[in-house]
Design a protein around this motif. Structure first.
Motif, PDB file in Angstrom:
ATOM      1  N   HIS A  24       0.790  -1.228   0.000  1.00 40.83           N
ATOM      2  CA  HIS A  24       0.000   0.000   0.000  1.00 40.83           C
ATOM      3  C   HIS A  24       0.827   1.287   0.000  1.00 40.83           C
ATOM      4  CE1 HIS A  24      -2.751  -3.085   1.665  1.00 40.83           C
ATOM      5  NE2 HIS A  24      -3.572  -2.523   0.802  1.00 40.83           N
ATOM      6  N   GLY A  25       2.118   1.185   0.341  1.00 33.44           N
ATOM      7  CA  GLY A  25       2.981   2.352   0.337  1.00 33.44           C
ATOM      8  C   GLY A  25       2.649   3.381   1.412  1.00 33.44           C
ATOM      9  N   VAL A  26       2.123   2.939   2.538  1.00 31.33           N
ATOM     10  CA  VAL A  26       1.790   3.834   3.643  1.00 31.33           C
ATOM     11  C   VAL A  26       2.484   3.367   4.914  1.00 31.33           C
ATOM     12  CG1 VAL A  26      -0.457   4.513   2.692  1.00 31.33           C
ATOM     13  CG2 VAL A  26      -0.312   2.569   4.250  1.00 31.33           C
ATOM     14  N   GLU A  27       2.675   4.288   5.859  1.00 29.47           N
ATOM     15  CA  GLU A  27       3.245   3.929   7.148  1.00 29.47           C
ATOM     16  C   GLU A  27       2.191   3.200   7.972  1.00 29.47           C
ATOM     17  OE1 GLU A  27       5.391   5.990  11.006  1.00 29.47           O
ATOM     18  OE2 GLU A  27       5.218   7.137   9.143  1.00 29.47           O
ATOM     19  N   VAL A  28       2.594   2.100   8.610  1.00 25.89           N
ATOM     20  CA  VAL A  28       1.668   1.277   9.382  1.00 25.89           C
ATOM     21  C   VAL A  28       2.240   1.011  10.774  1.00 25.89           C
ATOM     22  CG1 VAL A  28       0.649   0.171   7.360  1.00 25.89           C
ATOM     23  CG2 VAL A  28       2.665  -0.834   8.429  1.00 25.89           C
ATOM     24  N   SER A  29       1.419   0.405  11.625  1.00 26.17           N
ATOM     25  CA  SER A  29       1.863   0.002  12.963  1.00 26.17           C
ATOM     26  C   SER A  29       1.300  -1.377  13.259  1.00 26.17           C
ATOM     27  CB  SER A  29       1.375   1.006  14.004  1.00 26.17           C
ATOM     28  OG  SER A  29      -0.007   0.842  14.236  1.00 26.17           O
ATOM     29  N   SER A  30       1.554  -1.863  14.464  1.00 32.27           N
ATOM     30  CA  SER A  30       1.078  -3.196  14.845  1.00 32.27           C
ATOM     31  C   SER A  30      -0.438  -3.278  14.965  1.00 32.27           C
ATOM     32  CB  SER A  30       1.714  -3.617  16.170  1.00 32.27           C
ATOM     33  OG  SER A  30       1.362  -2.706  17.180  1.00 32.27           O
ATOM     34  N   HIS A  31      -1.133  -2.145  14.919  1.00 36.63           N
ATOM     35  CA  HIS A  31      -2.592  -2.140  15.014  1.00 36.63           C
ATOM     36  C   HIS A  31      -3.274  -2.378  13.669  1.00 36.63           C
ATOM     37  CE1 HIS A  31      -2.242  -0.779  19.118  1.00 36.63           C
ATOM     38  NE2 HIS A  31      -1.456   0.200  18.724  1.00 36.63           N
ATOM     39  N   TYR A  32      -2.501  -2.377  12.586  1.00 41.42           N
ATOM     40  CA  TYR A  32      -3.077  -2.526  11.257  1.00 41.42           C
ATOM     41  C   TYR A  32      -3.073  -3.974  10.794  1.00 41.42           C
ATOM     42  CZ  TYR A  32      -2.524   2.529  10.616  1.00 41.42           C
ATOM     43  OH  TYR A  32      -2.598   3.886  10.728  1.00 41.42           O
ATOM     44  N   THR A  33      -4.051  -4.320   9.974  1.00 36.46           N
ATOM     45  CA  THR A  33      -4.072  -5.572   9.227  1.00 36.46           C
ATOM     46  C   THR A  33      -4.918  -5.340   7.981  1.00 36.46           C
ATOM     47  OG1 THR A  33      -4.391  -7.964   9.370  1.00 36.46           O
ATOM     48  CG2 THR A  33      -6.081  -6.581  10.369  1.00 36.46           C
ATOM     49  N   CYS A  34      -4.787  -6.216   7.001  1.00 37.89           N
ATOM     50  CA  CYS A  34      -5.541  -6.017   5.755  1.00 37.89           C
ATOM     51  C   CYS A  34      -5.717  -7.334   5.017  1.00 37.89           C
ATOM     52  CB  CYS A  34      -4.839  -4.988   4.862  1.00 37.89           C
ATOM     53  SG  CYS A  34      -3.319  -5.583   4.113  1.00 37.89           S
ATOM     54  N   ASP A  35      -6.441  -7.307   3.908  1.00 36.99           N
ATOM     55  CA  ASP A  35      -6.697  -8.519   3.138  1.00 36.99           C
ATOM     56  C   ASP A  35      -5.468  -9.027   2.404  1.00 36.99           C
ATOM     57  OD1 ASP A  35      -9.331  -8.481   3.960  1.00 36.99           O
ATOM     58  OD2 ASP A  35     -10.017  -7.372   2.201  1.00 36.99           O
ATOM     59  N   GLN A  36      -4.447  -8.197   2.223  1.00 33.92           N
ATOM     60  CA  GLN A  36      -3.216  -8.615   1.545  1.00 33.92           C
ATOM     61  C   GLN A  36      -2.160  -9.115   2.529  1.00 33.92           C
ATOM     62  OE1 GLN A  36      -4.686  -5.587   0.615  1.00 33.92           O
ATOM     63  NE2 GLN A  36      -5.541  -6.385  -1.275  1.00 33.92           N
ATOM     64  N   PHE A  37      -2.559  -9.374   3.767  1.00 33.22           N
ATOM     65  CA  PHE A  37      -1.634  -9.859   4.789  1.00 33.22           C
ATOM     66  C   PHE A  37      -1.004 -11.175   4.353  1.00 33.22           C
ATOM     67  CE2 PHE A  37      -0.842 -12.661   8.362  1.00 33.22           C
ATOM     68  CZ  PHE A  37      -0.027 -11.886   9.167  1.00 33.22           C
ATOM     69  N   GLU A  38       0.324 -11.255   4.443  1.00 34.12           N
ATOM     70  CA  GLU A  38       1.062 -12.484   4.158  1.00 34.12           C
ATOM     71  C   GLU A  38       1.981 -12.757   5.342  1.00 34.12           C
ATOM     72  OE1 GLU A  38       0.865 -14.564   1.548  1.00 34.12           O
ATOM     73  OE2 GLU A  38      -0.680 -13.361   0.563  1.00 34.12           O
ATOM     74  N   MET A  39       1.755 -13.868   6.048  1.00 30.03           N
ATOM     75  CA  MET A  39       2.558 -14.198   7.220  1.00 30.03           C
ATOM     76  C   MET A  39       4.015 -14.373   6.826  1.00 30.03           C
ATOM     77  SD  MET A  39       2.509 -14.753  10.459  1.00 30.03           S
ATOM     78  CE  MET A  39       1.378 -15.670  11.440  1.00 30.03           C
ATOM     79  N   LYS A  40       4.914 -13.822   7.637  1.00 27.24           N
ATOM     80  CA  LYS A  40       6.343 -14.003   7.402  1.00 27.24           C
ATOM     81  C   LYS A  40       6.647 -15.492   7.381  1.00 27.24           C
ATOM     82  CE  LYS A  40       7.927  -9.695   9.383  1.00 27.24           C
ATOM     83  NZ  LYS A  40       8.692  -9.041  10.456  1.00 27.24           N
TER      84      LYS A  40
END
Length: 82
Positions: A24-40
């Motif tokens: 998404h090209g935005v700054e995020v924090s540990s409070h964010y999640t989204c549909d494009q989440f890919e587990m490390k």
């Protein structure tokens, strides 16, 4: 209460070192999640006395046995990272 990893940006392979999302090209924090989440692909699983929050403290469940490399059922993370 069990401790579990959350599906959040800290555990996502799309997180850059400067806390920006590669997707998404935005700054995020540990409070964010989204549909494009890919587990490390690899999480650190270093559970022993030296990584325990209680190591060498009064609230250690096994103070006479606690030593580097040992594990016990009362282990608590001294810092959570992926």
């Amino acid at each position: 209460m069990a401790i579990r990893l959350g599906n959040n940006c800290q555990n996502c392979e799309n997180l850059n070192g400067d806390n920006t999302c590669k997707v998404h090209g935005v700054e995020v924090s540990s409070h964010y999640t989204c549909d494009q989440f890919e587990m490390k692909a690899e999480l650190k699983d270093d559970r022993n006395c030296t990584t325990c929050l209680r190591y060498e403290r009064e609230d250690c469940a096994n103070p006479t046995h606690a030593a580097p490399g040992m594990m016990c059922a009362s282990w608590a993370p001294n810092r959570a990272s992926a």
